[in-house]
Design an enzyme around this catalytic site. Structure first.
Site, short mmCIF file in Angstrom:
data_model
loop_
_atom_site.label_atom_id
_atom_site.label_comp_id
_atom_site.label_asym_id
_atom_site.label_seq_id
_atom_site.Cartn_x
_atom_site.Cartn_y
_atom_site.Cartn_z
N ASP A 15 5.40 4.96 2.34
CA ASP A 15 5.75 6.05 3.27
C ASP A 15 6.61 5.52 4.41
O ASP A 15 7.59 6.13 4.82
CB ASP A 15 4.48 6.67 3.87
CG ASP A 15 3.60 7.33 2.81
OD1 ASP A 15 4.13 7.59 1.71
OD2 ASP A 15 2.41 7.58 3.07
N SER A 66 0.84 -1.20 0.00
CA SER A 66 0.00 0.00 0.00
C SER A 66 0.87 1.24 0.00
O SER A 66 2.08 1.17 0.24
CB SER A 66 -0.88 0.01 1.25
OG SER A 66 -0.06 0.27 2.38
N LYS A 67 0.21 2.37 -0.26
CA LYS A 67 0.93 3.65 -0.24
C LYS A 67 1.58 3.84 1.12
O LYS A 67 2.69 4.35 1.22
CB LYS A 67 -0.06 4.78 -0.52
CG LYS A 67 0.56 6.15 -0.45
CD LYS A 67 -0.47 7.24 -0.57
CE LYS A 67 -0.77 7.97 0.72
NZ LYS A 67 0.33 8.60 1.41
N ARG A 68 0.88 3.40 2.16
CA ARG A 68 1.42 3.56 3.51
C ARG A 68 2.74 2.80 3.70
O ARG A 68 3.63 3.26 4.40
CB ARG A 68 0.39 3.15 4.56
CG ARG A 68 0.02 4.32 5.44
CD ARG A 68 -1.09 3.98 6.42
NE ARG A 68 -2.31 3.62 5.72
CZ ARG A 68 -3.06 2.55 6.01
NH1 ARG A 68 -2.69 1.72 6.97
NH2 ARG A 68 -4.16 2.30 5.34
#
Ligand code: GLU
Length: 507
Positions: free
Chosen positions: A270, A265-267
């Site tokens: 990050d 995921s994008k998370r």
């Protein structure tokens, strides 16, 4: 004659374009090119609550950057326009109505509160909330329980309604997935999905079938997350009488987190410090920007090559494939069923390989924006020569700044401890005489500067190894960079002498 191959990428414009989405585009594109077919971009924007301004234009820019341009799209148009589902609203109702008239679907008038009540009231023994399905539908307010007259009255009175598919009980459905082979479903386990919403817009389930049919799509590649919905789609194709025209489906394996546990995921990006979106995405609501592969300094060719290998293997040792080679070699049968772990180090490896393939001249326009950002302006031929000298040390485009800024300006930070630790009078004398020798040079290049250095080493009776590293640090700021005399030649006499003098004054 077999139908012309037609494939589509059908994103919902809701935010950043995940690398998994780009991989879906890529496999579509490769398949289309391989079969001389058409690649369609269709924007699936029927869920107005999820509409995000700018997301469609952003998707188009991403495809452009990747070099995967569709043959038909909302911008380009084409024989099946419009390519935005919100503009095709009028088409969907008639099909939903046809399904109701033929007994395959029904009107449902339940309010959100009534739905909530049902979910709790019919909870399973293990505590799972109930779905709107064969078990519960006859307890709800719909055209199946109320009969034709009351239904007609409610509709006439403008009561909000949705249209739901009536999933048959106990049917075993199957289809052959191009990646997974035979897949079976028990219809009893599937809920009565909404096909048409209260705002008159279709849901994905109805729209995808209608549009794949009307746009004559022959092969549909989509994420694995859609596999559970396949039975609904299979039935819609059948109920609408289009069974023979159903595209062949391929459900793509997931792209997993680097540790293999769950979907990337994008998370995760990050958290672990790598991009997940193709290009920078700024959320218009929060103003937050998420960095993309492009802005991180990836070349589109490398990004594409890396994505191709994420879930597909050529069966060869070869890992570097141009887009043209991928078109030739790609086969959907060699796409793996299992998820593919994302490996950022491998992604960087691909980028490094592609940087090496480019000449300094080709690299110049790519690295110029990063130089400018660092306040460096220079002419193209100088940048090109620098790029050639340092590209081997560069993995991402911004590395050209870190690895090469000293070619353009004196280093701001100098690793002084590495010089001062072993500094002595002999070294000081050496560098003073080296400055004199350099001053006296009438021809300035790699050979003459190196000769001057060697002569001074001899005259001063000092070991070459003792003064070479300090010289590098003086010119570069640290223990890195290409040949030190190549650097001297490039930065010129004044800079070379100035940088040496500055450091010996400071020790
Ligand atoms: N709009 C769907 C998505 O964004 C498309 C799935 C499909 O390709 O059918 O996932």
């Amino acid at each position: 004659m077999a139908n012309k191959v037609r494939v589509r990428f059908a994103p919902s414009p809701t935010g950043g374009l995940h690398l998994g989405g780009v991989r879906t585009v890529l496999y579509n594109y490769l398949f289309a090119r391989q079969h001389g077919g058409d690649f369609v971009l269709r924007i699936e924007d029927t869920d107005q609550s999820r509409f995000v301004a700018g997301a469609e234009e952003y998707i188009v820019s991403c495809l452009q950057w990747c070099g995967l341009e569709p043959d038909e799209s909302p911008m380009k148009g084409g024989p099946h326009a419009p390519y935005r589902q919100s503009e095709r609203k009028a088409d969907y109702y008639q099909y939903a109505k046809q399904l109701v008239d033929e007994g395959y679907a029904y009107y449902a008038f339940d309010t959100p509160e009534e739905l909530e009540r049902m979910r709790n009231e019919f909870k399973s023994e293990s505590g799972n909330t109930a779905q709107y399905d064969q078990r519960t539908r006859m307890h709800m307010r719909n055209s199946l329980t109320m009969g034709a007259d009351e239904t007609a009255k409610l509709i006439e009175a403008g009561t909000p309604y949705v249209i739901r598919i009536k999933m048959p009980a106990g049917e075993n459905l199957s289809f052959t997935d191009m990646i997974r082979g035979e897949v079976h479903f028990d219809t009893s386990l599937v809920d009565d999905k909404v096909l048409l919403k209260a705002d008159g817009m279709p849901t994905y389930h109805l729209a995808v079938v209608v549009d794949d049919y009307l746009m004559q799509i022959t092969h549909a590649f989509r994420g694995e997350e859609w596999l559970p919905s396949a039975p609904v789609h299979l039935l819609l194709w059948k109920y609408l009488g289009w069974g023979d025209a159903m595209p062949q489906w391929a459900h793509m394996p997931l792209i997993l987190k680097p540790d293999g546990h769950g979907k990337l995921s994008k998370r995760d990006g990050d958290r672990l410090g790598f991009p997940v979106f193709a290009m920078n995405w700024t959320d218009p609501k929060t103003g937050e920007t998420t960095q993309g592969f492009k802005e991180r300094g990836f070349l589109p060719e490398a990004f594409i090559n890396m994505l191709a290998m994420l879930g597909w293997s050529s069966g060869l040792e070869q890992e570097i494939f141009s887009l043209g080679e991928l078109v030739e070699k790609f086969s959907i049968e060699r796409v793996h069923k299992g998820g593919a772990k994302f490996d950022y180090e491998k992604a960087k490896w691909f980028n490094h390989q592609y940087i090496q393939k480019l000449s300094g001249e080709q690299l110049t326009p790519l690295i110029k924006p990063y130089l400018l950002e660092a306040g460096i302006q220079s002419d193209d031929s100088y940048i090109a020569t620098v790029a050639d000298m340092i590209k081997e040390r560069c993995t991402l485009l911004p590395d050209f700044v870190a690895q090469g800024s000293f070619f353009f300006k004196a280093p701001e930070e100098i690793d002084m401890p590495s010089i001062t630790d072993k500094w002595n009078g002999a070294k000081k004398t050496f560098f003073s005489s080296f400055i004199d020798a350099l001053n006296n040079l009438s021809v300035w290049n790699v050979e003459t500067t190196e000769q001057a250095f060697n002569d001074c080493v001899q005259q001063q009776g000092i070991k070459k190894g003792e003064v070479m590293l300090p010289l590098r640090i003086m010119l570069v700021g640290g223990k890195f960079g290409p040949g030190v005399f190549n650097i001297a030649e490039m930065i010129g006499k004044e800079q070379t002498i100035g940088r040496i003098a500055k450091v010996i004054d400071a020790v």
